[in-house]
Write a protein that holds these residues in place. Structure first.
Motif, PDB file in Angstrom:
ATOM      1  N   ARG A 279       0.847  -1.198   0.000  1.00 37.67           N
ATOM      2  CA  ARG A 279       0.000   0.000   0.000  1.00 37.67           C
ATOM      3  C   ARG A 279       0.875   1.238   0.000  1.00 37.67           C
ATOM      4  O   ARG A 279       1.930   1.275   0.652  1.00 37.67           O
ATOM      5  CB  ARG A 279      -0.918   0.013   1.224  1.00 37.67           C
ATOM      6  CG  ARG A 279      -1.945   1.150   1.226  1.00 37.67           C
ATOM      7  CD  ARG A 279      -2.931   0.969   2.365  1.00 37.67           C
ATOM      8  NE  ARG A 279      -2.291   1.146   3.656  1.00 37.67           N
ATOM      9  CZ  ARG A 279      -2.132   2.332   4.264  1.00 37.67           C
ATOM     10  NH1 ARG A 279      -2.576   3.444   3.679  1.00 37.67           N
ATOM     11  NH2 ARG A 279      -1.548   2.419   5.439  1.00 37.67           N
ATOM     12  N   PHE A 280       0.419   2.252  -0.746  1.00 39.55           N
ATOM     13  CA  PHE A 280       1.127   3.524  -0.837  1.00 39.55           C
ATOM     14  C   PHE A 280       0.206   4.649  -0.375  1.00 39.55           C
ATOM     15  O   PHE A 280      -1.021   4.473  -0.299  1.00 39.55           O
ATOM     16  CB  PHE A 280       1.568   3.789  -2.276  1.00 39.55           C
ATOM     17  CG  PHE A 280       2.628   2.851  -2.782  1.00 39.55           C
ATOM     18  CD1 PHE A 280       3.964   3.059  -2.463  1.00 39.55           C
ATOM     19  CD2 PHE A 280       2.305   1.763  -3.572  1.00 39.55           C
ATOM     20  CE1 PHE A 280       4.954   2.206  -2.930  1.00 39.55           C
ATOM     21  CE2 PHE A 280       3.280   0.899  -4.043  1.00 39.55           C
ATOM     22  CZ  PHE A 280       4.610   1.119  -3.717  1.00 39.55           C
ATOM     23  N   PRO A 281       0.770   5.815  -0.095  1.00 40.64           N
ATOM     24  CA  PRO A 281      -0.081   6.975   0.219  1.00 40.64           C
ATOM     25  C   PRO A 281      -1.001   7.294  -0.964  1.00 40.64           C
ATOM     26  O   PRO A 281      -0.677   6.989  -2.119  1.00 40.64           O
ATOM     27  CB  PRO A 281       0.933   8.110   0.438  1.00 40.64           C
ATOM     28  CG  PRO A 281       2.228   7.427   0.730  1.00 40.64           C
ATOM     29  CD  PRO A 281       2.203   6.136  -0.016  1.00 40.64           C
ATOM     30  N   SER A 282      -2.139   7.875  -0.662  1.00 42.50           N
ATOM     31  CA  SER A 282      -3.110   8.188  -1.721  1.00 42.50           C
ATOM     32  C   SER A 282      -2.553   9.214  -2.706  1.00 42.50           C
ATOM     33  O   SER A 282      -2.906   9.209  -3.884  1.00 42.50           O
ATOM     34  CB  SER A 282      -4.413   8.712  -1.102  1.00 42.50           C
ATOM     35  OG  SER A 282      -4.151   9.837  -0.275  1.00 42.50           O
ATOM     36  N   MET A 283      -1.678  10.091  -2.241  1.00 43.90           N
ATOM     37  CA  MET A 283      -1.057  11.091  -3.106  1.00 43.90           C
ATOM     38  C   MET A 283       0.464  10.995  -2.980  1.00 43.90           C
ATOM     39  O   MET A 283       1.002  10.960  -1.872  1.00 43.90           O
ATOM     40  CB  MET A 283      -1.517  12.499  -2.726  1.00 43.90           C
ATOM     41  CG  MET A 283      -2.998  12.764  -2.993  1.00 43.90           C
ATOM     42  SD  MET A 283      -3.394  12.768  -4.756  1.00 43.90           S
ATOM     43  CE  MET A 283      -2.506  14.232  -5.282  1.00 43.90           C
ATOM     44  N   MET A 284       1.153  10.934  -4.122  1.00 45.74           N
ATOM     45  CA  MET A 284       2.610  10.899  -4.134  1.00 45.74           C
ATOM     46  C   MET A 284       3.097  11.956  -5.114  1.00 45.74           C
ATOM     47  O   MET A 284       2.537  12.108  -6.209  1.00 45.74           O
ATOM     48  CB  MET A 284       3.115   9.513  -4.557  1.00 45.74           C
ATOM     49  CG  MET A 284       2.680   8.396  -3.627  1.00 45.74           C
ATOM     50  SD  MET A 284       3.159   6.752  -4.231  1.00 45.74           S
ATOM     51  CE  MET A 284       4.937   6.839  -4.063  1.00 45.74           C
ATOM     52  N   HIS A 290       7.732  13.179   1.932  1.00 43.90           N
ATOM     53  CA  HIS A 290       8.606  12.055   2.267  1.00 43.90           C
ATOM     54  C   HIS A 290       9.568  11.778   1.107  1.00 43.90           C
ATOM     55  O   HIS A 290       9.337  12.200  -0.024  1.00 43.90           O
ATOM     56  CB  HIS A 290       7.780  10.800   2.552  1.00 43.90           C
ATOM     57  CG  HIS A 290       6.717  10.996   3.578  1.00 43.90           C
ATOM     58  ND1 HIS A 290       7.004  11.245   4.909  1.00 43.90           N
ATOM     59  CD2 HIS A 290       5.351  10.992   3.469  1.00 43.90           C
ATOM     60  CE1 HIS A 290       5.864  11.387   5.580  1.00 43.90           C
ATOM     61  NE2 HIS A 290       4.860  11.240   4.739  1.00 43.90           N
ATOM     62  N   LEU A 291      10.625  11.044   1.418  1.00 44.72           N
ATOM     63  CA  LEU A 291      11.577  10.654   0.382  1.00 44.72           C
ATOM     64  C   LEU A 291      10.917   9.697  -0.610  1.00 44.72           C
ATOM     65  O   LEU A 291      10.034   8.915  -0.235  1.00 44.72           O
ATOM     66  CB  LEU A 291      12.789   9.968   1.013  1.00 44.72           C
ATOM     67  CG  LEU A 291      13.760  10.855   1.804  1.00 44.72           C
ATOM     68  CD1 LEU A 291      14.760   9.988   2.561  1.00 44.72           C
ATOM     69  CD2 LEU A 291      14.485  11.815   0.866  1.00 44.72           C
ATOM     70  N   PRO A 292      11.302   9.727  -1.889  1.00 43.15           N
ATOM     71  CA  PRO A 292      10.794   8.755  -2.858  1.00 43.15           C
ATOM     72  C   PRO A 292      11.005   7.326  -2.355  1.00 43.15           C
ATOM     73  O   PRO A 292      12.059   7.001  -1.800  1.00 43.15           O
ATOM     74  CB  PRO A 292      11.623   9.049  -4.110  1.00 43.15           C
ATOM     75  CG  PRO A 292      12.010  10.484  -3.975  1.00 43.15           C
ATOM     76  CD  PRO A 292      12.217  10.703  -2.513  1.00 43.15           C
TER      77      PRO A 292
END
Length: 464
Positions: A279-284, A290-292
């Protein structure tokens, strides 16, 4: 009788690892069913860039990747491998020797003593250097390629020769030796990809065959002194070359792999486990809070291996899928209406998602992405491995990113990481826009210390 049965059972459990690579020619990897080309990607410093420069870096990366898919006009499979290779001591020595001889007619005893000491110190420290590889699948072996059969562009005679080569390649799936006609076909395909990648933002360079072999060999030595190649193999590798360099005792445990190797006459043990990004954050974004996510371990000095297998999907294919899903949703709404029921929350959410996707597709004509992302951790003991995994999971949890340590599939994930393999476990595949890779940070890096003339000295005997 019981003892004989036990011995037979033990022998039955000893299995040979089915490595996907069958042969390598320059930077082209032939597996049983596929052909891949691998490139080394130029890395870009990140931490001291301005916000504008970071955003520009992400956009340039997206554009460079998109050009591969848009040029082909079809789905393209890719493999990103961020790993660490042994510091090239031999190349460093050759470069220092060359510089010394510019000032002195011949080597002196103090110089020889100094260099010998430096070589021992460097070998003892076991320095590693990060490297990023990008693999692009050229075609499926045994398939017929209609894209190559263009009579108007190449003429009838050339088109007929292409047809014959394609038909012949359909009958070589079980061959361990690669025919000259198939090798020629692969090189023609590779030239198209190389032209796009080498002239764009990624500044890609073809990976020599021996470097690919060393990368494969490195997987079999987790948390151990970095191996070199045993002999010179040249630019064309077969199963014999691969067999010479790979091997060892691998214990396939439920949640990890344990390796045993003899290095310089000593027995070493190493442990490795591969985790999946679930799972990833909803917005990247880049830059973001945060760091890539593919850069984060390296930023903390953690020499972990990260890799992603993905498929770039043309914009028009995604639009077709969207239209099909809209028709299915319309039918569902009609059925609910005819039965006197109203639209439930699930249908409403689907409609919102479809509207958002349609808006995104109208704004951008870039390809989309279906991919899996992994991180591999290597440690000398199982206890160290568990601690490192716990720490890394917590680090990612702080960025709203979830890592999953799955069970029963560690051998599959080990093979999936190899050049020329394909995805072995699709449970955590993510369907996103291409910007996912653009902001992942896979091509972030930097160089420190003396610049080394990369001559690819991969065997210890080529040094002093």
């Amino acid at each position: 009788m019981a003892k004989d049965k036990k011995n037979k059972k033990a022998k039955k459990e000893l299995k040979r690892l089915n490595i996907p690579i069958q042969a390598v020619s320059d930077n082209i990897v032939f597996s049983k069913k596929e052909v891949w080309a691998y490139y080394k990607i130029a890395t870009v410093p990140y931490d001291f860039l301005s916000a504008t420069a970071k955003a520009g870096m992400a956009n340039s990366t997206i554009t460079a990747l998109a050009s591969v898919c848009q040029s082909a006009g079809k789905k393209i499979d890719g493999h990103i491998l961020i790993t660490n290779t042994p510091f090239d001591i031999g190349s460093w020595v050759q470069q220092i020797d060359k510089e010394y001889l510019r000032w002195q007619p011949e080597f002196t005893e103090p110089y020889e003593k100094f260099i010998t000491g430096q070589i021992k110190d460097l070998a003892q420290e076991d320095f590693q250097k990060p490297v990023v590889y990008l693999g692009i699948k050229l075609y499926n072996r045994g398939s017929f390629d209609f894209d190559s059969l263009n009579v108007f562009e190449f003429g009838l005679k050339d088109a007929y020769e292409t047809f014959k080569r394609s038909v012949n390649s359909m009958f070589v799936l079980d061959a361990t030796e690669i025919s000259s006609s198939e090798e020629q076909k692969a090189k023609e395909k590779e030239e198209e990809i190389a032209r796009i990648l080498s002239t764009g933002w990624l500044r890609a360079e073809a990976v020599p065959a021996e470097e690919l072999l060393l990368t494969l060999k490195r997987q079999f030595y987790p948390s151990m002194p970095s191996p070199y190649l045993e002999i010179d193999h040249g630019t064309r590798l077969g199963l014999k070359d691969i067999a010479i360099e790979t091997g060892g005792v691998i214990e396939n445990k439920y949640r990890y792999l344990k390796f045993s190797q003899i290095v310089d006459g000593e027995l070493y043990e190493g442990y490795r486990a591969t985790l999946s990004f679930a799972r990833f954050p909803s917005m990247m974004s880049m830059p973001g809070p945060h760091l890539p996510f593919l850069y984060m371990p390296a930023s903390k000095g953690l020499p972990y291996t990260l890799n992603s297998r993905f498929t770039m999907i043309p914009h028009q294919d995604i639009k077709k899928e969207l239209n099909k899903k809209k028709m299915e949703t319309d039918d569902e709404l009609e059925n609910l209406s005819n039965s006197g029921q109203g639209a439930h929350a699930g249908v409403a959410n689907t409609l919102n998602d479809l509207a958002e996707l349609e808006e995104n597709l109208e704004e951008s004509k870039l390809p989309w992405l279906n991919g899996a992302y992994r991180v591999t951790i290597e440690m000398p003991t199982f206890e160290d491995l568990k601690n490192a995994i716990s720490q890394l999971k917590q680090e990612y949890a702080e960025t709203d990113t979830t890592l999953m340590w799955t069970t029963g599939d560690q051998m599959d994930l080990f093979i999936e990481e190899m050049p020329g393999a394909n995805i072995m476990m699709s449970s955590f595949n993510q369907r996103t826009s291409l910007s996912m890779l653009g902001v992942s940070g896979f091509n972030i890096g930097g160089k420190v210390g003396d610049p080394i003339d990369e001559k690819l000295v991969l065997t210890e005997r080529r040094g002093r």
